[in-house]
Design a protein around this motif. Structure first.
Motif, PDB file in Angstrom:
ATOM      1  N   PRO A 120      44.640 -64.978  89.260  1.00 23.98           N
ATOM      2  CA  PRO A 120      43.655 -64.397  88.335  1.00 23.98           C
ATOM      3  C   PRO A 120      43.466 -62.896  88.468  1.00 23.98           C
ATOM      4  O   PRO A 120      43.087 -62.234  87.507  1.00 23.98           O
ATOM      5  CB  PRO A 120      42.364 -65.153  88.680  1.00 23.98           C
ATOM      6  CG  PRO A 120      42.569 -65.647  90.079  1.00 23.98           C
ATOM      7  CD  PRO A 120      44.030 -65.949  90.185  1.00 23.98           C
ATOM      8  N   GLU A 121      43.717 -62.317  89.651  1.00 27.33           N
ATOM      9  CA  GLU A 121      43.409 -60.907  89.861  1.00 27.33           C
ATOM     10  C   GLU A 121      44.549 -59.963  89.516  1.00 27.33           C
ATOM     11  O   GLU A 121      44.371 -58.746  89.559  1.00 27.33           O
ATOM     12  CB  GLU A 121      43.003 -60.689  91.326  1.00 27.33           C
ATOM     13  CG  GLU A 121      41.789 -61.489  91.757  1.00 27.33           C
ATOM     14  CD  GLU A 121      40.558 -61.172  90.923  1.00 27.33           C
ATOM     15  OE1 GLU A 121      40.392 -59.994  90.534  1.00 27.33           O
ATOM     16  OE2 GLU A 121      39.768 -62.089  90.651  1.00 27.33           O
TER      17      GLU A 121
ATOM     18  N   LEU B  25      50.505 -67.421  84.321  1.00 27.04           N
ATOM     19  CA  LEU B  25      49.170 -67.284  84.904  1.00 27.04           C
ATOM     20  C   LEU B  25      49.112 -67.873  86.305  1.00 27.04           C
ATOM     21  O   LEU B  25      48.521 -67.290  87.220  1.00 27.04           O
ATOM     22  CB  LEU B  25      48.132 -67.956  84.001  1.00 27.04           C
ATOM     23  CG  LEU B  25      47.853 -67.275  82.658  1.00 27.04           C
ATOM     24  CD1 LEU B  25      47.007 -68.164  81.770  1.00 27.04           C
ATOM     25  CD2 LEU B  25      47.169 -65.916  82.874  1.00 27.04           C
TER      26      LEU B  25
ATOM     27  N   TRP C  15      43.170 -63.097  84.589  1.00 24.29           N
ATOM     28  CA  TRP C  15      41.965 -63.865  84.283  1.00 24.29           C
ATOM     29  C   TRP C  15      41.404 -63.468  82.915  1.00 24.29           C
ATOM     30  O   TRP C  15      41.016 -64.324  82.109  1.00 24.29           O
ATOM     31  CB  TRP C  15      40.902 -63.653  85.358  1.00 24.29           C
ATOM     32  CG  TRP C  15      39.644 -64.425  85.121  1.00 24.29           C
ATOM     33  CD1 TRP C  15      39.389 -65.727  85.457  1.00 24.29           C
ATOM     34  CD2 TRP C  15      38.450 -63.949  84.478  1.00 24.29           C
ATOM     35  NE1 TRP C  15      38.114 -66.078  85.069  1.00 24.29           N
ATOM     36  CE2 TRP C  15      37.519 -65.012  84.461  1.00 24.29           C
ATOM     37  CE3 TRP C  15      38.088 -62.727  83.919  1.00 24.29           C
ATOM     38  CZ2 TRP C  15      36.252 -64.888  83.911  1.00 24.29           C
ATOM     39  CZ3 TRP C  15      36.819 -62.593  83.364  1.00 24.29           C
ATOM     40  CH2 TRP C  15      35.912 -63.664  83.371  1.00 24.29           C
TER      41      TRP C  15
ATOM     42  N   ARG D 251      41.052 -65.981  79.689  1.00 23.95           N
ATOM     43  CA  ARG D 251      39.753 -66.199  79.044  1.00 23.95           C
ATOM     44  C   ARG D 251      39.821 -65.888  77.559  1.00 23.95           C
ATOM     45  O   ARG D 251      39.307 -66.630  76.719  1.00 23.95           O
ATOM     46  CB  ARG D 251      38.707 -65.323  79.731  1.00 23.95           C
ATOM     47  CG  ARG D 251      37.266 -65.627  79.334  1.00 23.95           C
ATOM     48  CD  ARG D 251      36.333 -64.632  79.984  1.00 23.95           C
ATOM     49  NE  ARG D 251      34.930 -64.978  79.778  1.00 23.95           N
ATOM     50  CZ  ARG D 251      33.933 -64.095  79.834  1.00 23.95           C
ATOM     51  NH1 ARG D 251      34.205 -62.809  80.087  1.00 23.95           N
ATOM     52  NH2 ARG D 251      32.684 -64.468  79.626  1.00 23.95           N
TER      53      ARG D 251
END
Length: 246
Positions: free
Chosen positions: A97-98, A92, A115, A119
């Motif tokens: 995140p994108e 990660l 992301w 989550r």
């Protein structure tokens, strides 16, 4: 679905099989999380880390499943779990995140990127921690802010679909006593979630409880009888029975 406003009990496939409120509670288990304990469905097939999915980047299908079996002996299991999570965290951090990646929820609201994977893993771990605590007879309260996001994440990931709702158009409101509320719209365009605004029309049906209760409800650990239900309960029953095709 990305173009419409950003939408409860077991995860992992389109709305019905991957998340329907009010089904029989999933039996709590003390087995390893990576073994799919608690009914995570196809989103759980790769164990708790999921680092191969993130590392692979954009893809039409998930990477080949690791043939290695999850350890059953406690110390080996804990070591495997810690190593798997460190691999995920490293993937990660490297991806950011994108970065897009394969995700079983591709047709819904949650983004198919690093992301979205991070989550989802947070809330899988949260609910399976509850399972383990319940099995041990030592349940601890969930952090309210994490449980609130857990409800929103489940709706975005597991109760959003472009498959047409086969019944009369309806809306469901979910109210957390901590002050957050969500809307689930069911109509010919599919099932779509959104934060509930003050000017929203009355719901066809609504469910109220703490954020933790709502989260456990959407994950199949609680049922309608554990919440305060108002309006037409048949809407919940229809949602529970729905098997959408995407």
């Amino acid at each position: 679905m990305r173009g419409r406003a950003e939408l409860l009990t077991r995860p992992a496939r389109p709305v019905a099989a991957r998340g329907r409120p009010g089904r029989q509670p999933t039996p709590s288990v003390a087995g390893p999380v990576g073994d799919g304990a608690g009914g995570q469905g196809r989103g759980a097939a790769r164990g708790p880390a999921g680092h191969p999915i993130v590392a692979a980047g954009p893809a039409e299908a998930p990477p080949a499943k690791d043939a290695a079996e999850v350890p059953r002996e406690l110390e080996a299991l804990l070591a495997w779990y810690a190593e798997s999570n460190e691999l995920l965290l490293s993937a990660l951090r490297e991806a950011g995140p994108e970065r897009e990646c394969w995700a079983w929820w591709g047709a819904g609201v949650s983004p198919a990127n690093a992301w979205g994977v991070a989550r989802r893993r947070v809330h899988e771990v949260l609910v399976h921690t509850y399972d383990a605590q319940l099995a041990a007879g030592a349940v601890q309260p969930m952090p309210a802010d994490v449980a609130i996001d857990g409800v929103a994440e489940f709706l975005d990931t597991c109760n959003s679909t472009p498959a047409a709702w086969p019944h009369e158009a309806a809306t469901i409101h979910y109210h957390a006593t901590e002050g957050r509320s969500w809307l689930l719209a069911l109509d010919g365009t599919g099932a779509w979630p959104a934060p509930l605004t003050d000017d929203a029309a009355p719901a066809s049906a609504s469910a109220r409880g703490t954020a933790e209760q709502l989260l456990l409800f959407v994950w199949g650990r609680l049922t309608l009888s554990d919440l305060k239900i108002e309006g037409d309960q048949q809407v919940f029953e229809q949602l529970i029975a729905w098997e959408p095709e995407e």
